[in-house]
Design a protein around this motif. Sequence first.
Motif, mmCIF file in Angstrom:
data_model
loop_
_atom_site.group_PDB
_atom_site.id
_atom_site.type_symbol
_atom_site.label_atom_id
_atom_site.label_comp_id
_atom_site.label_asym_id
_atom_site.label_seq_id
_atom_site.Cartn_x
_atom_site.Cartn_y
_atom_site.Cartn_z
ATOM 1 N N GLY A 65 51.501 64.646 53.013
ATOM 2 C CA GLY A 65 52.372 64.116 54.068
ATOM 3 C C GLY A 65 53.531 65.047 54.379
ATOM 4 N N GLU A 66 54.147 65.579 53.332
ATOM 5 C CA GLU A 66 55.258 66.519 53.534
ATOM 6 C C GLU A 66 54.780 67.780 54.223
ATOM 7 O OE1 GLU A 66 58.368 65.945 49.880
ATOM 8 O OE2 GLU A 66 56.333 66.601 49.340
ATOM 9 N N ALA A 67 53.606 68.261 53.807
ATOM 10 C CA ALA A 67 53.078 69.503 54.373
ATOM 11 C C ALA A 67 52.807 69.369 55.867
ATOM 12 C CB ALA A 67 51.807 69.907 53.642
ATOM 13 N N ALA A 85 46.507 73.849 47.663
ATOM 14 C CA ALA A 85 47.713 74.334 48.339
ATOM 15 C C ALA A 85 48.907 73.450 48.009
ATOM 16 C CB ALA A 85 47.481 74.391 49.847
ATOM 17 N N CYS A 86 48.680 72.139 47.995
ATOM 18 C CA CYS A 86 49.769 71.207 47.668
ATOM 19 C C CYS A 86 50.246 71.423 46.234
ATOM 20 C CB CYS A 86 49.304 69.767 47.865
ATOM 21 S SG CYS A 86 49.062 69.309 49.599
ATOM 22 N N ASN A 87 49.319 71.699 45.321
ATOM 23 C CA ASN A 87 49.692 71.941 43.924
ATOM 24 C C ASN A 87 50.518 73.214 43.783
ATOM 25 O OD1 ASN A 87 48.355 69.653 43.054
ATOM 26 N ND2 ASN A 87 46.452 70.717 42.627
ATOM 27 N N ILE A 88 50.106 74.273 44.476
ATOM 28 C CA ILE A 88 50.831 75.541 44.390
ATOM 29 C C ILE A 88 52.241 75.389 44.958
ATOM 30 C CG2 ILE A 88 50.921 77.934 45.220
ATOM 31 C CD1 ILE A 88 47.858 77.932 45.205
ATOM 32 N N LEU A 89 52.342 74.714 46.119
ATOM 33 C CA LEU A 89 53.625 74.584 46.804
ATOM 34 C C LEU A 89 54.446 73.394 46.301
ATOM 35 C CD1 LEU A 89 52.444 75.352 50.455
ATOM 36 C CD2 LEU A 89 53.379 76.934 48.759
ATOM 37 N N GLU A 90 53.809 72.565 45.457
ATOM 38 C CA GLU A 90 54.482 71.398 44.864
ATOM 39 C C GLU A 90 55.024 70.454 45.933
ATOM 40 O OE1 GLU A 90 57.390 72.909 42.173
ATOM 41 O OE2 GLU A 90 55.915 73.760 40.794
ATOM 42 N N ILE A 91 54.148 70.134 46.904
ATOM 43 C CA ILE A 91 54.496 69.167 47.943
ATOM 44 C C ILE A 91 53.307 68.237 48.164
ATOM 45 C CG2 ILE A 91 56.132 70.647 49.178
ATOM 46 C CD1 ILE A 91 53.924 71.308 51.156
ATOM 47 N N ASP A 110 56.376 85.473 50.381
ATOM 48 C CA ASP A 110 57.072 84.346 49.758
ATOM 49 C C ASP A 110 56.908 83.082 50.598
ATOM 50 O OD1 ASP A 110 58.030 86.232 47.970
ATOM 51 O OD2 ASP A 110 59.852 86.591 49.127
ATOM 52 N N PHE A 111 56.622 81.961 49.918
ATOM 53 C CA PHE A 111 56.694 80.647 50.546
ATOM 54 C C PHE A 111 58.073 80.071 50.228
ATOM 55 C CE2 PHE A 111 52.151 81.126 50.680
ATOM 56 C CZ PHE A 111 51.745 80.365 51.769
ATOM 57 N N HIS A 112 58.816 79.694 51.262
ATOM 58 C CA HIS A 112 60.147 79.116 51.089
ATOM 59 C C HIS A 112 60.049 77.603 51.265
ATOM 60 C CE1 HIS A 112 62.202 83.111 51.464
ATOM 61 N NE2 HIS A 112 61.070 83.386 52.101
ATOM 62 N N ILE A 113 60.261 76.863 50.185
ATOM 63 C CA ILE A 113 60.114 75.413 50.273
ATOM 64 C C ILE A 113 61.011 74.734 49.249
ATOM 65 C CG2 ILE A 113 58.094 75.391 48.715
ATOM 66 C CD1 ILE A 113 56.999 73.164 50.649
ATOM 67 N N LYS A 114 61.751 73.742 49.715
ATOM 68 C CA LYS A 114 62.653 72.962 48.859
ATOM 69 C C LYS A 114 63.580 73.869 48.046
ATOM 70 C CE LYS A 114 59.486 69.056 48.254
ATOM 71 N NZ LYS A 114 58.728 68.233 47.281
ATOM 72 N N ASN A 115 64.146 74.851 48.705
ATOM 73 C CA ASN A 115 65.070 75.793 48.060
ATOM 74 C C ASN A 115 64.405 76.630 46.968
ATOM 75 O OD1 ASN A 115 67.300 74.897 49.626
ATOM 76 N ND2 ASN A 115 67.541 73.132 48.258
ATOM 77 N N ASN A 116 63.095 76.631 46.926
ATOM 78 C CA ASN A 116 62.355 77.448 45.977
ATOM 79 C C ASN A 116 61.645 78.571 46.713
ATOM 80 O OD1 ASN A 116 63.024 75.953 43.698
ATOM 81 N ND2 ASN A 116 61.319 74.534 44.009
ATOM 82 N N ILE A 117 61.384 79.645 45.997
ATOM 83 C CA ILE A 117 60.597 80.755 46.539
ATOM 84 C C ILE A 117 59.365 80.914 45.659
ATOM 85 C CG2 ILE A 117 60.517 83.238 46.950
ATOM 86 C CD1 ILE A 117 63.488 83.119 47.604
ATOM 87 N N ILE A 118 58.192 80.783 46.262
ATOM 88 C CA ILE A 118 56.937 80.905 45.527
ATOM 89 C C ILE A 118 56.202 82.124 46.055
ATOM 90 C CG2 ILE A 118 54.761 79.769 44.941
ATOM 91 C CD1 ILE A 118 56.197 77.091 45.544
#
Length: 643
Positions: free
Chosen positions: A248-250, A239-245, A281-289
């Motif tokens: 700790g951030e998650a 999950a962290c790899n997909i969301l690039e976080i 869509d996952f909205h994270i760090k101004n990105n949409i995944i």
Amino acid sequence: MVSDYPKFIYNAWKNFTETGVLVPGVKQEIGESWQRCRKYSVDYNNGRGNDRFKVPVEAKIQENIQLVAVAHSIMENIYGIVEGSGFSLFLSDKDGYIIDVIGDERIMDKAEKLNFVKGALWTEEAVGTNAIGTAIFLNKPVQTIGAEHYGKHQHSWTCSAAPIHDEDGNLIGCINMSGDYNEAHIHTLGIVISAAQYIQKQLALSVSYNLLNITFDSVTEGMIVLDENLNIKRINDRACNILEISIGEALKTDIRKLVKNINFNDLMNSEGKSYNNLELDFHIKNNIIKCIINAVPMQAGNKSVGIVITFREAQYVHRLVNQMVGYKASYKFEDFITENNRMKDIIKYAEKAAKSDCNILIEGESGTGKEVIAQSIHNSSKRYFGPFVAVNCASIPRELVESELFGYDRGAFTGASKEGHPGKFELADGGTIFLDEIGELPLDIQSKLLRVLDNNRISRVGGTYEKQLDVRVICATNRDLKEEIKNRSFREDLFYRLNVVNIKTIPLRDRKDDIEAITYNFISKLNLKNENKDKRLNSDYINHLKAYEWPGNVRELRNVVERDYYLSESVDILSPTQLEKSIQLNSEEAEEQGVITMQVLERENIEKALQCCKGNIVAAAKQLNISRATLYRKIKKYNINNV
């Protein structure tokens, strides 16, 4: 305990060690242990741990790291109760090596003099009868008091030990509680038995927890676990790899800001509700995944105690769908059968174009192999591992063209799937999209296609953002697009955007030197398909094939040869006379049988519409429910006089 037992057991020990005779009254497990010690030649005047059995402590601890980790905290809890009473706690591995010790300073000094320390071996064979060694040998709890120990220097001790087992019942260690023999009590044996059982339970939980952790982190899907307050409590590496976080951030992220299209409170409070295969869509760090997710509440009794979310990148799922539905290219350049020099030059040119990533426009009549060239280009490019998605633009109803090509989000229109739907461009991400009959695209869709070609982004119908894609575009047409531009039915800017590399196929009538080789190839494949047949071609048949003009090109040639193959009752394919009949089947023979071909019907219908509309092209096109450009093309095709 009987008050004179210490004296009795000492005299029994003394008698046995001197004479080898076991007097009545000695506990059976102790007496049998003494006999084993005598057989082992253990020095009964000693009983100290021997340095020759000592091993590196750290090595032994590392071998039993999970046992030590679980048992140590339990030993500390027990010691917190008995601290100051003169007792110490010892942990051994399955072989009898001491791997952990906790105790009073006074008793620990005494233990050190006895070499009862970490790394020392305390089996019966090494030091004689003792609680640890005998418990391991018997694989059951044992208490040894005073002279019950075989070694003389252990006579001032009382020891109680219980074996520790894993989930499968295998012996993995032993816990022991030792102190002054004057403090001996049966309750100490009960304490270590309870401790061993608790260690076993904690080990089982630890193993299960570790297995869950390993499973949690090794699954190929991203996984997020929410508690009842919707806080993220666990997130796996995927999950962290997909969301690039980071983890700790998650853990600090609000799931309701991360995924905005799910009402998690409603999901938590609704019995039996879940989300399955939802594209969100996952909205994270101004990105949409964009991902495909499942969200399922966790139940404890009748109460929801959290939510488990699993997800994968939509691109990965689309790629899997492509594999399942067959979005792949079958043909390669080596599949071309040709002796024609012009055709060979076209293949070389197409091979060179395949190495680039530019847009390609393939022009030519129907049946001349435009899609075969497109597939070969894909398979010779760096995108060969990606999908090859072919779309016939003429076969899509006008009102569905945009959603079919670019997809739609949920609720985009009445009847739309509630999960939304990816378009052909999204399915082709990482590969090639082949737009056949590109000249049939409506003008408004041409405008949107031009934008996609300019920035490699698509916007779904009803969508609120653009998605970046990596798609190569190959188009094909049997129409004269420059003529369509003059008729204002095709955008000039789109034509030049598509026509970076132009490939013109050759009609079969202009490469008749290939007819024989192509026909032999068809017959060879038909013979393989029909194992009981081995039909051949005669020269007259080939000559007549070459004499025909083949308006339907290779596709028509294949159909005629296949029809003749099955209708022929001899080893040779049909005679020239039969061939001519076969070629005319769709015209003269069809009319004789009372069947009117679609081409004849279409021509008559167009002529009738023009007559009704007194030659007004716009009105006639509207009546026929086709575009003005299409009507012009068909008038030219059928050589119709515009009345």
